[in-house]
Motif scaffolding. Structure first.
Motif, PDB file in Angstrom:
ATOM      1  N   TYR A  42       0.830  -1.200   0.000  1.00  0.00           N
ATOM      2  CA  TYR A  42       0.000   0.000   0.000  1.00  0.00           C
ATOM      3  C   TYR A  42       0.868   1.256   0.000  1.00  0.00           C
ATOM      4  CZ  TYR A  42      -3.207   3.591   1.710  1.00  0.00           C
ATOM      5  OH  TYR A  42      -3.927   4.738   1.878  1.00  0.00           O
ATOM      6  N   GLN A  43       1.954   1.250   0.782  1.00  0.00           N
ATOM      7  CA  GLN A  43       2.852   2.397   0.816  1.00  0.00           C
ATOM      8  C   GLN A  43       3.540   2.601  -0.531  1.00  0.00           C
ATOM      9  OE1 GLN A  43       3.095   4.569   3.336  1.00  0.00           O
ATOM     10  NE2 GLN A  43       4.430   5.799   2.008  1.00  0.00           N
ATOM     11  N   GLN A  44       3.896   1.508  -1.204  1.00  0.00           N
ATOM     12  CA  GLN A  44       4.489   1.631  -2.536  1.00  0.00           C
ATOM     13  C   GLN A  44       3.511   2.266  -3.524  1.00  0.00           C
ATOM     14  OE1 GLN A  44       5.835  -2.226  -3.735  1.00  0.00           O
ATOM     15  NE2 GLN A  44       7.517  -2.307  -2.240  1.00  0.00           N
ATOM     16  N   LEU A  45       2.256   1.859  -3.449  1.00  0.00           N
ATOM     17  CA  LEU A  45       1.255   2.445  -4.336  1.00  0.00           C
ATOM     18  C   LEU A  45       1.067   3.937  -4.053  1.00  0.00           C
ATOM     19  CD1 LEU A  45      -1.437  -0.393  -4.357  1.00  0.00           C
ATOM     20  CD2 LEU A  45       0.118   0.235  -6.204  1.00  0.00           C
ATOM     21  N   VAL A  46       1.056   4.299  -2.766  1.00  0.00           N
ATOM     22  CA  VAL A  46       0.920   5.712  -2.404  1.00  0.00           C
ATOM     23  C   VAL A  46       2.107   6.512  -2.930  1.00  0.00           C
ATOM     24  CG1 VAL A  46       0.857   7.336  -0.477  1.00  0.00           C
ATOM     25  CG2 VAL A  46      -0.550   5.274  -0.414  1.00  0.00           C
ATOM     26  N   ASP A  47       3.333   5.982  -2.783  1.00  0.00           N
ATOM     27  CA  ASP A  47       4.521   6.677  -3.281  1.00  0.00           C
ATOM     28  C   ASP A  47       4.478   6.829  -4.797  1.00  0.00           C
ATOM     29  OD1 ASP A  47       5.485   6.947  -0.736  1.00  0.00           O
ATOM     30  OD2 ASP A  47       6.790   5.176  -0.833  1.00  0.00           O
ATOM     31  N   ASN A  48       4.022   5.791  -5.494  1.00  0.00           N
ATOM     32  CA  ASN A  48       3.932   5.873  -6.951  1.00  0.00           C
ATOM     33  C   ASN A  48       2.918   6.935  -7.387  1.00  0.00           C
ATOM     34  OD1 ASN A  48       5.820   3.845  -7.264  1.00  0.00           O
ATOM     35  ND2 ASN A  48       4.291   2.220  -7.371  1.00  0.00           N
ATOM     36  N   ILE A  49       1.798   7.023  -6.653  1.00  0.00           N
ATOM     37  CA  ILE A  49       0.799   8.040  -6.982  1.00  0.00           C
ATOM     38  C   ILE A  49       1.365   9.439  -6.756  1.00  0.00           C
ATOM     39  CG2 ILE A  49      -1.433   8.990  -6.295  1.00  0.00           C
ATOM     40  CD1 ILE A  49      -2.320   6.112  -5.714  1.00  0.00           C
ATOM     41  N   LYS A  50       2.076   9.622  -5.644  1.00  0.00           N
ATOM     42  CA  LYS A  50       2.691  10.926  -5.377  1.00  0.00           C
ATOM     43  C   LYS A  50       3.735  11.271  -6.433  1.00  0.00           C
ATOM     44  CE  LYS A  50       1.983  10.926  -0.367  1.00  0.00           C
ATOM     45  NZ  LYS A  50       2.635  10.939   0.966  1.00  0.00           N
ATOM     46  N   HIS A  51       4.522  10.279  -6.849  1.00  0.00           N
ATOM     47  CA  HIS A  51       5.510  10.515  -7.904  1.00  0.00           C
ATOM     48  C   HIS A  51       4.820  10.897  -9.211  1.00  0.00           C
ATOM     49  CE1 HIS A  51       9.423   8.979  -9.995  1.00  0.00           C
ATOM     50  NE2 HIS A  51       9.310  10.285 -10.015  1.00  0.00           N
ATOM     51  N   HIS A  52       3.719  10.227  -9.509  1.00  0.00           N
ATOM     52  CA  HIS A  52       2.985  10.529 -10.731  1.00  0.00           C
ATOM     53  C   HIS A  52       2.411  11.943 -10.688  1.00  0.00           C
ATOM     54  CE1 HIS A  52      -0.625  10.258 -13.451  1.00  0.00           C
ATOM     55  NE2 HIS A  52       0.328   9.822 -14.248  1.00  0.00           N
ATOM     56  N   GLN A  53       1.881  12.349  -9.555  1.00  0.00           N
ATOM     57  CA  GLN A  53       1.372  13.710  -9.422  1.00  0.00           C
ATOM     58  C   GLN A  53       2.484  14.742  -9.568  1.00  0.00           C
ATOM     59  OE1 GLN A  53      -0.549  13.502  -5.603  1.00  0.00           O
ATOM     60  NE2 GLN A  53      -2.496  12.826  -6.458  1.00  0.00           N
ATOM     61  N   MET A  54       3.663  14.426  -9.045  1.00  0.00           N
ATOM     62  CA  MET A  54       4.792  15.334  -9.178  1.00  0.00           C
ATOM     63  C   MET A  54       5.219  15.462 -10.641  1.00  0.00           C
ATOM     64  SD  MET A  54       8.339  15.144  -7.017  1.00  0.00           S
ATOM     65  CE  MET A  54       7.394  15.094  -5.485  1.00  0.00           C
ATOM     66  N   ILE A  55       5.194  14.364 -11.367  1.00  0.00           N
ATOM     67  CA  ILE A  55       5.559  14.396 -12.786  1.00  0.00           C
ATOM     68  C   ILE A  55       4.536  15.198 -13.583  1.00  0.00           C
ATOM     69  CG2 ILE A  55       5.849  12.966 -14.848  1.00  0.00           C
ATOM     70  CD1 ILE A  55       7.042  10.816 -13.066  1.00  0.00           C
ATOM     71  N   ILE A  56       3.251  15.050 -13.248  1.00  0.00           N
ATOM     72  CA  ILE A  56       2.213  15.829 -13.930  1.00  0.00           C
ATOM     73  C   ILE A  56       2.452  17.317 -13.725  1.00  0.00           C
ATOM     74  CG2 ILE A  56      -0.250  16.401 -13.904  1.00  0.00           C
ATOM     75  CD1 ILE A  56      -0.836  13.485 -13.331  1.00  0.00           C
ATOM     76  N   ARG A  57       2.830  17.693 -12.518  1.00  0.00           N
ATOM     77  CA  ARG A  57       3.132  19.098 -12.233  1.00  0.00           C
ATOM     78  C   ARG A  57       4.356  19.570 -13.026  1.00  0.00           C
ATOM     79  NH1 ARG A  57       1.442  24.026 -11.554  1.00  0.00           N
ATOM     80  NH2 ARG A  57       2.768  25.293 -10.194  1.00  0.00           N
ATOM     81  N   CYS A  58       5.373  18.721 -13.118  1.00  0.00           N
ATOM     82  CA  CYS A  58       6.573  19.069 -13.902  1.00  0.00           C
ATOM     83  C   CYS A  58       6.230  19.250 -15.374  1.00  0.00           C
ATOM     84  CB  CYS A  58       7.632  17.982 -13.736  1.00  0.00           C
ATOM     85  SG  CYS A  58       8.408  17.893 -12.119  1.00  0.00           S
ATOM     86  N   VAL A  59       5.416  18.354 -15.914  1.00  0.00           N
ATOM     87  CA  VAL A  59       5.036  18.454 -17.321  1.00  0.00           C
ATOM     88  C   VAL A  59       4.224  19.725 -17.571  1.00  0.00           C
ATOM     89  CG1 VAL A  59       3.680  17.364 -19.149  1.00  0.00           C
ATOM     90  CG2 VAL A  59       5.142  15.968 -17.692  1.00  0.00           C
ATOM     91  N   SER A  60       3.350  20.064 -16.624  1.00  0.00           N
ATOM     92  CA  SER A  60       2.562  21.286 -16.774  1.00  0.00           C
ATOM     93  C   SER A  60       3.454  22.529 -16.791  1.00  0.00           C
ATOM     94  CB  SER A  60       1.544  21.378 -15.637  1.00  0.00           C
ATOM     95  OG  SER A  60       0.813  22.582 -15.708  1.00  0.00           O
TER      96      SER A  60
END
Length: 321
Positions: A272-290
């Motif tokens: 569950y913690q790995q999934l949460v970290d992956n989601i946070k990483h994905h959100q950070m990448i979306i912000r970088c792309v924006s």
């Protein structure tokens, strides 16, 4: 954990020195008087070349098509370069925020496969390639008028051509106006060339670093999927006792039931913690792309339009000639 201020450096380390010297981007708290003065000279260089080159095609339109095509190409090129430089220098806050996100991502999410290092090597090679090509072209343009004068065998006014065709309300081929304009064009031209290399190298490095973050996230997702596919370790298995056909007798094969439940709960919490970290990483990448899209949208649109018009104009000129 948030990124600290000393980590706000460009993904391409040897570019940050040039950006600092020219005042294009300075780490917080921002530009000082020295950076502002140098940045003002950079902007004046772009504006002077842009205005004088465009004035040459408006006030002194050449009659022959090849020369008109050459001057039009210079006009469109300097419009694109000036728009890219102004857009880059005015987006300092977005650049700093993008660097903060990349620094935080490097701290929180390790790169076991070395994607960031490989993308850094690629960005370094592309930057060196741009340096070589731009400097060779700038050197050729700088000495081309001198070569023509030497080839003509005289220093007459008719053979005195400037590096870049321009228009001014004075005789540009008479001394000392010709020598002064020639030196100014050399200074402005080299400034524009070096600025373009730094801006292009920085944008390429940022694009590649965001792509590296996507590769890191892909590896983390693949590792999480592999863990889910293997199942939760320490699972309970059942057997049917042949001595009691009317009931099921549950037997633990991996130790006591308490140990099995604790291991299973720990494995689920870790997944569950790995999934949460992956989601946070994905959100950070979306912000970088924006942020990266906002950095590139203005300058890229203007540059693409100028290049398209220039290519069309060159095709028509070549067809007529």
């Amino acid at each position: 954990m948030a990124a600290t201020e000393p980590e706000l450096v460009w993904p391409l380390p040897h570019v940050v020195r040039g950006l600092d010297i020219l005042g294009l981007w300075v780490p917080p708290p921002g530009r000082r008087w020295r950076h502002l003065l140098v940045l003002a000279f950079v902007m004046v260089s772009h504006v002077c070349l842009l205005l004088t080159v465009n004035a040459s095609i408006i006030m002194d339109t050449p009659s022959d098509l090849p020369r008109l095509s050459f001057i039009a190409y210079n006009c469109l090129t300097y419009i694109g370069l000036a728009s890219k430089m102004f857009s880059f220098s005015l987006d300092g806050q977005r650049l700093t925020e993008l660097l903060r996100l990349l620094a935080a991502s490097r701290q929180r999410f390790p790169d076991k496969e070395g994607h960031r290092a490989r993308h850094l090597v690629t960005a370094t090679r592309l930057h060196r390639f741009l340096q070589v090509t731009y400097r060779m072209n700038s050197a050729y343009w700088s000495v081309a008028p001198i070569i023509r004068i030497v080839a003509a065998g005289s220093a007459s006014r008719a053979s005195r051509d400037l590096v870049i065709p321009l228009w001014l309300p004075l005789d540009t081929r008479a001394s000392p106006a010709y020598e002064t304009l020639y030196c100014l064009q050399l200074a402005f031209g080299w400034t524009v060339s070096e600025t373009t290399v730094l801006v292009d190298g920085s944008l390429i490095a940022l694009i590649l670093q965001v792509a590296a973050e996507l590769a890191v996230l892909n590896d983390r997702l693949a590792a999480t999927a592999a863990d889910i596919g293997q199942g939760v370790p320490g699972a309970t298995r059942v057997q049917v006792s042949p001595a009691s056909p009317s009931s099921l007798v549950v037997r633990e094969r991996c130790g006591s039931s308490i140990t099995t439940m604790s291991r299973s709960r720990y494995a689920r919490d870790e997944m569950y913690q790995q999934l949460v970290d992956n989601i946070k990483h994905h959100q950070m990448i979306i912000r970088c792309v924006s942020l990266l899209q906002k950095l590139l949208s203005r300058a890229t649109s203007v540059l693409l339009f100028c290049n398209t018009v220039s290519i069309c104009f060159q095709i028509m000129a070549t067809a007529v000639v």
